[in-house]
Design a protein around this motif. Structure first.
Motif, PDB file in Angstrom:
ATOM      1  N   PRO A 114      17.464 -11.816 -25.961  1.00 33.26           N
ATOM      2  CA  PRO A 114      18.280 -12.905 -25.395  1.00 33.26           C
ATOM      3  C   PRO A 114      17.491 -13.844 -24.487  1.00 33.26           C
ATOM      4  O   PRO A 114      17.895 -14.999 -24.287  1.00 33.26           O
ATOM      5  CB  PRO A 114      19.362 -12.160 -24.605  1.00 33.26           C
ATOM      6  CG  PRO A 114      19.426 -10.804 -25.212  1.00 33.26           C
ATOM      7  CD  PRO A 114      18.036 -10.499 -25.674  1.00 33.26           C
ATOM      8  N   ALA A 115      16.364 -13.393 -23.929  1.00 28.42           N
ATOM      9  CA  ALA A 115      15.576 -14.246 -23.038  1.00 28.42           C
ATOM     10  C   ALA A 115      15.015 -15.455 -23.761  1.00 28.42           C
ATOM     11  O   ALA A 115      14.651 -16.452 -23.110  1.00 28.42           O
ATOM     12  CB  ALA A 115      14.443 -13.442 -22.413  1.00 28.42           C
ATOM     13  N   THR A 116      14.937 -15.406 -25.087  1.00 35.08           N
ATOM     14  CA  THR A 116      14.406 -16.538 -25.859  1.00 35.08           C
ATOM     15  C   THR A 116      15.479 -17.570 -26.191  1.00 35.08           C
ATOM     16  O   THR A 116      15.162 -18.593 -26.806  1.00 35.08           O
ATOM     17  CB  THR A 116      13.777 -16.033 -27.165  1.00 35.08           C
ATOM     18  OG1 THR A 116      14.798 -15.407 -27.976  1.00 35.08           O
ATOM     19  CG2 THR A 116      12.686 -15.011 -26.887  1.00 35.08           C
ATOM     20  N   LEU A 117      16.715 -17.332 -25.796  1.00 31.67           N
ATOM     21  CA  LEU A 117      17.828 -18.203 -26.163  1.00 31.67           C
ATOM     22  C   LEU A 117      18.124 -19.205 -25.051  1.00 31.67           C
ATOM     23  O   LEU A 117      17.746 -18.991 -23.891  1.00 31.67           O
ATOM     24  CB  LEU A 117      19.079 -17.357 -26.437  1.00 31.67           C
ATOM     25  CG  LEU A 117      18.955 -16.301 -27.539  1.00 31.67           C
ATOM     26  CD1 LEU A 117      20.221 -15.456 -27.616  1.00 31.67           C
ATOM     27  CD2 LEU A 117      18.665 -16.948 -28.889  1.00 31.67           C
ATOM     28  N   PRO A 118      18.819 -20.306 -25.367  1.00 33.88           N
ATOM     29  CA  PRO A 118      19.260 -21.242 -24.330  1.00 33.88           C
ATOM     30  C   PRO A 118      20.162 -20.552 -23.310  1.00 33.88           C
ATOM     31  O   PRO A 118      20.831 -19.548 -23.632  1.00 33.88           O
ATOM     32  CB  PRO A 118      20.022 -22.315 -25.121  1.00 33.88           C
ATOM     33  CG  PRO A 118      19.506 -22.208 -26.510  1.00 33.88           C
ATOM     34  CD  PRO A 118      19.153 -20.770 -26.730  1.00 33.88           C
ATOM     35  N   GLY A 119      20.217 -21.087 -22.111  1.00 34.27           N
ATOM     36  CA  GLY A 119      20.926 -20.449 -21.015  1.00 34.27           C
ATOM     37  C   GLY A 119      22.359 -20.051 -21.304  1.00 34.27           C
ATOM     38  O   GLY A 119      22.734 -18.864 -21.156  1.00 34.27           O
ATOM     39  N   PRO A 120      23.239 -20.982 -21.707  1.00 28.13           N
ATOM     40  CA  PRO A 120      24.635 -20.604 -21.982  1.00 28.13           C
ATOM     41  C   PRO A 120      24.768 -19.541 -23.082  1.00 28.13           C
ATOM     42  O   PRO A 120      25.589 -18.633 -22.983  1.00 28.13           O
ATOM     43  CB  PRO A 120      25.283 -21.927 -22.398  1.00 28.13           C
ATOM     44  CG  PRO A 120      24.422 -22.984 -21.802  1.00 28.13           C
ATOM     45  CD  PRO A 120      23.035 -22.435 -21.837  1.00 28.13           C
ATOM     46  N   LEU A 121      23.948 -19.670 -24.122  1.00 24.83           N
ATOM     47  CA  LEU A 121      24.006 -18.694 -25.209  1.00 24.83           C
ATOM     48  C   LEU A 121      23.506 -17.334 -24.740  1.00 24.83           C
ATOM     49  O   LEU A 121      24.060 -16.294 -25.111  1.00 24.83           O
ATOM     50  CB  LEU A 121      23.171 -19.188 -26.390  1.00 24.83           C
ATOM     51  CG  LEU A 121      23.244 -18.357 -27.678  1.00 24.83           C
ATOM     52  CD1 LEU A 121      24.681 -18.228 -28.150  1.00 24.83           C
ATOM     53  CD2 LEU A 121      22.373 -18.982 -28.752  1.00 24.83           C
ATOM     54  N   GLU A 122      22.479 -17.337 -23.914  1.00 27.59           N
ATOM     55  CA  GLU A 122      21.980 -16.074 -23.370  1.00 27.59           C
ATOM     56  C   GLU A 122      23.048 -15.379 -22.531  1.00 27.59           C
ATOM     57  O   GLU A 122      23.213 -14.148 -22.601  1.00 27.59           O
ATOM     58  CB  GLU A 122      20.731 -16.317 -22.516  1.00 27.59           C
ATOM     59  CG  GLU A 122      20.150 -15.047 -21.915  1.00 27.59           C
ATOM     60  CD  GLU A 122      18.961 -15.328 -21.012  1.00 27.59           C
ATOM     61  OE1 GLU A 122      18.415 -14.364 -20.431  1.00 27.59           O
ATOM     62  OE2 GLU A 122      18.586 -16.513 -20.882  1.00 27.59           O
ATOM     63  N   ALA A 123      23.795 -16.165 -21.746  1.00 21.80           N
ATOM     64  CA  ALA A 123      24.854 -15.582 -20.926  1.00 21.80           C
ATOM     65  C   ALA A 123      25.927 -14.929 -21.790  1.00 21.80           C
ATOM     66  O   ALA A 123      26.436 -13.848 -21.466  1.00 21.80           O
ATOM     67  CB  ALA A 123      25.476 -16.658 -20.036  1.00 21.80           C
ATOM     68  N   PHE A 124      26.284 -15.584 -22.901  1.00 20.72           N
ATOM     69  CA  PHE A 124      27.280 -14.994 -23.806  1.00 20.72           C
ATOM     70  C   PHE A 124      26.744 -13.728 -24.455  1.00 20.72           C
ATOM     71  O   PHE A 124      27.456 -12.717 -24.559  1.00 20.72           O
ATOM     72  CB  PHE A 124      27.674 -16.006 -24.888  1.00 20.72           C
ATOM     73  CG  PHE A 124      28.602 -15.441 -25.926  1.00 20.72           C
ATOM     74  CD1 PHE A 124      29.960 -15.343 -25.690  1.00 20.72           C
ATOM     75  CD2 PHE A 124      28.105 -14.992 -27.144  1.00 20.72           C
ATOM     76  CE1 PHE A 124      30.818 -14.807 -26.640  1.00 20.72           C
ATOM     77  CE2 PHE A 124      28.944 -14.459 -28.110  1.00 20.72           C
ATOM     78  CZ  PHE A 124      30.314 -14.366 -27.859  1.00 20.72           C
ATOM     79  N   VAL A 125      25.496 -13.760 -24.897  1.00 13.63           N
ATOM     80  CA  VAL A 125      24.909 -12.593 -25.567  1.00 13.63           C
ATOM     81  C   VAL A 125      24.855 -11.405 -24.609  1.00 13.63           C
ATOM     82  O   VAL A 125      25.096 -10.261 -25.013  1.00 13.63           O
ATOM     83  CB  VAL A 125      23.503 -12.945 -26.095  1.00 13.63           C
ATOM     84  CG1 VAL A 125      22.767 -11.681 -26.552  1.00 13.63           C
ATOM     85  CG2 VAL A 125      23.605 -13.935 -27.245  1.00 13.63           C
ATOM     86  N   ASP A 126      24.574 -11.652 -23.355  1.00 16.04           N
ATOM     87  CA  ASP A 126      24.446 -10.554 -22.391  1.00 16.04           C
ATOM     88  C   ASP A 126      25.763  -9.812 -22.182  1.00 16.04           C
ATOM     89  O   ASP A 126      25.755  -8.609 -21.877  1.00 16.04           O
ATOM     90  CB  ASP A 126      23.939 -11.083 -21.052  1.00 16.04           C
ATOM     91  CG  ASP A 126      22.464 -11.468 -21.110  1.00 16.04           C
ATOM     92  OD1 ASP A 126      21.757 -10.944 -21.986  1.00 16.04           O
ATOM     93  OD2 ASP A 126      22.029 -12.302 -20.282  1.00 16.04           O
ATOM     94  N   VAL A 127      26.904 -10.507 -22.327  1.00 16.61           N
ATOM     95  CA  VAL A 127      28.196  -9.848 -22.102  1.00 16.61           C
ATOM     96  C   VAL A 127      28.875  -9.464 -23.420  1.00 16.61           C
ATOM     97  O   VAL A 127      29.966  -8.882 -23.393  1.00 16.61           O
ATOM     98  CB  VAL A 127      29.138 -10.760 -21.285  1.00 16.61           C
ATOM     99  CG1 VAL A 127      28.548 -11.043 -19.917  1.00 16.61           C
ATOM    100  CG2 VAL A 127      29.422 -12.067 -22.023  1.00 16.61           C
ATOM    101  N   ASN A 128      28.254  -9.770 -24.528  1.00 15.90           N
ATOM    102  CA  ASN A 128      28.811  -9.406 -25.823  1.00 15.90           C
ATOM    103  C   ASN A 128      28.815  -7.878 -25.958  1.00 15.90           C
ATOM    104  O   ASN A 128      27.765  -7.238 -25.813  1.00 15.90           O
ATOM    105  CB  ASN A 128      27.969 -10.041 -26.933  1.00 15.90           C
ATOM    106  CG  ASN A 128      28.559  -9.812 -28.321  1.00 15.90           C
ATOM    107  OD1 ASN A 128      29.456  -9.006 -28.515  1.00 15.90           O
ATOM    108  ND2 ASN A 128      28.037 -10.533 -29.298  1.00 15.90           N
ATOM    109  N   PRO A 129      29.957  -7.247 -26.224  1.00 12.94           N
ATOM    110  CA  PRO A 129      29.979  -5.782 -26.345  1.00 12.94           C
ATOM    111  C   PRO A 129      29.032  -5.243 -27.405  1.00 12.94           C
ATOM    112  O   PRO A 129      28.512  -4.131 -27.269  1.00 12.94           O
ATOM    113  CB  PRO A 129      31.438  -5.486 -26.704  1.00 12.94           C
ATOM    114  CG  PRO A 129      32.207  -6.655 -26.205  1.00 12.94           C
ATOM    115  CD  PRO A 129      31.301  -7.833 -26.351  1.00 12.94           C
TER     116      PRO A 129
END
Length: 275
Positions: free
Chosen positions: A214-229
């Motif tokens: 997820p660190a390679t993704l844009p900020g908003p997308l990274e935030a969504f990926v981090d909380v994705n179950p």
């Protein structure tokens, strides 16, 4: 000359039936296990049903490892170490869609009406069907791990870590399958259930850390990926297979599975009784 034996009268039949003790009514667990075994028998008679848990996981593993491994991680072996636990999650979760498809097939063919006429615990067909599907989840996960080991993957957690990761994914999938059971009772055709199910699970799977950091993704997308179950489940699986269990990710994954089951089991049961 031939002699024929007269057919027994209705009274004789009733006397024969009344002289036999009534068999005990099956308990909830016995009935659920019987319906779980029914799912296994369907696979026995139609082995093609196992294609989605044998061929499809292997195809995903080979395709993503050798097509994207060099571009993303620099080598296929390094990418295999990263992505195999995630592909374990993805392959098993995709299989949960077919729980709703099978339920809708029984519903549209009138099989559910026959089940409801039986003197058994009402939710037994639902619970038994999903217990039988859990065996399919184990098969799909085992295929992924075995093929990964054949390709060179070596989990640092060894055999216990791989089994623990598979068990966690199966438990999560059991909770998720109740959502697709609701879809199976709401939709009118099996194809509609399959389309709706994959439309829901595909974005969640690809917008996760299954394939990329997820660190390679844009900020908003990274935030969504981090909380994705699904990301949390993939992280927990990686930690178990690496021999360094991530307690927070494991607890969150089990909690999400429990919440899904607690919310959707009553909904599924209510819909099952009203359809």
């Amino acid at each position: 000359m031939t002699t024929t034996t007269p057919a027994p009268t209705t009274a004789a039949v009733r006397r024969a039936i009344s002289s036999t003790p009534r068999p005990p009514r099956p308990g909830p667990l016995t009935a659920a296990l019987a319906f779980g075994w029914r799912g296994m028998l369907k696979v026995k008679h139609v082995p093609e049903q196992l294609l989605d848990v044998t061929v499809t996981p292997v195809m995903f593993l080979l395709m993503f490892t050798y097509l994207f491994g060099g571009a993303i991680a620099g080598s296929t072996s390094a990418y295999l170490d990263y992505t195999l636990p995630g592909l374990l999650v993805m392959s098993v979760l995709f299989t949960t869609v077919y729980s709703g498809v099978a339920l809708n097939t029984d519903l549209t063919k009138g099989v559910v009406d026959r089940f409801r006429s039986l003197p058994i615990w009402r939710p037994a067909p639902l619970l038994g069907s999903l217990l039988g599907d859990s065996v399919r989840y184990v098969v799909a996960g085992t295929v992924i791990i075995v093929v990964g080991v054949a390709l060179g993957y070596r989990p640092d957690g060894g055999f216990p870590g791989a089994v623990a990761a598979l068990a966690l994914v199966v438990v999560f999938s059991f909770g998720l399958s109740w959502i697709f059971s609701v879809l199976g009772l709401l939709m009118r055709t099996p194809n509609a259930v399959m389309n709706a199910g994959f439309m829901a699970i595909f974005p969640l799977t690809f917008l996760s850390n299954v394939f990329v950091d997820p660190a390679t993704l844009p900020g908003p997308l990274e935030a969504f990926v981090d909380v994705n179950p699904i990301s949390v489940l993939a992280t927990a699986s990686r930690s178990l297979m690496a021999g360094e269990p991530d307690g927070a990710a494991i607890v969150v994954s089990l909690a999400v599975a429990a919440v899904l089951a607690l919310v959707f089991i009553p909904v599924t049961t209510r819909l099952y009784r009203s359809r």
